[in-house]
Design a protein around this motif. Structure first.
Motif: not given
Length: 139
Positions: A26-27, A33-34, A96-100, A104-105
């Motif tokens: 995902i850009k 990207e992740k 762009t992340m959330c808990l849990g 890979r970034i």
């Protein structure tokens, strides 16, 4: 919400004879990207939040590890998200992340340590970097 729903695209990935199910890349930004390894189910990371992550840092070329919070004597890493306390690619990816979530970034050298590299960790100038991050706390 930055969480990934049940319809996110999955693909099998094989690393060190282990099979992982990961999202397609995902850009995140120009040069970043992740790839989601495990979707999170908690709150999203917000600018200024104090975030604690487990992390393994690798040179993108060859995925050679240079540091991990899982190494002996290391512990989870805490920082304020989105305010420049960490390298740019890490900040952008974490936002762009959330808990849990475990992702890979990957980033180009200019989003990492740039033209100076980080010689103490064996990171050459302008090296592309990949970090496997797991968000374990958001405050």
């Amino acid at each position: 919400s930055s969480g990934i729903n049940a319809e996110w695209p999955l693909r099998p990935v094989y690393t060190n004879n282990l099979r992982y199910i990961m999202s397609a890349p995902i850009k995140v930004s120009a040069g970043g990207e992740k790839t989601v390894i495990t979707p999170g189910t908690g709150a999203a990371v917000t600018r200024g939040a104090t975030v604690t992550v487990h992390c393994t840092g690798m040179l993108t070329a060859g995925l050679k590890k240079f540091w991990s919070t899982h190494d002996p004597g290391q512990r989870a890493f805490t920082f304020k998200a989105g305010v420049g306390q960490v390298i740019q690619g890490w900040d952008e990816g974490t936002m762009t992340m959330c808990l849990g979530e475990k992702s890979r970034i990957s980033m180009t050298g200019d989003k990492g340590y740039g033209s100076g590299g980080f010689p103490a960790w064996g990171i050459p100038p302008n090296a592309g970097l990949t970090f496997e991050l797991e968000v374990i706390s958001i405050q």
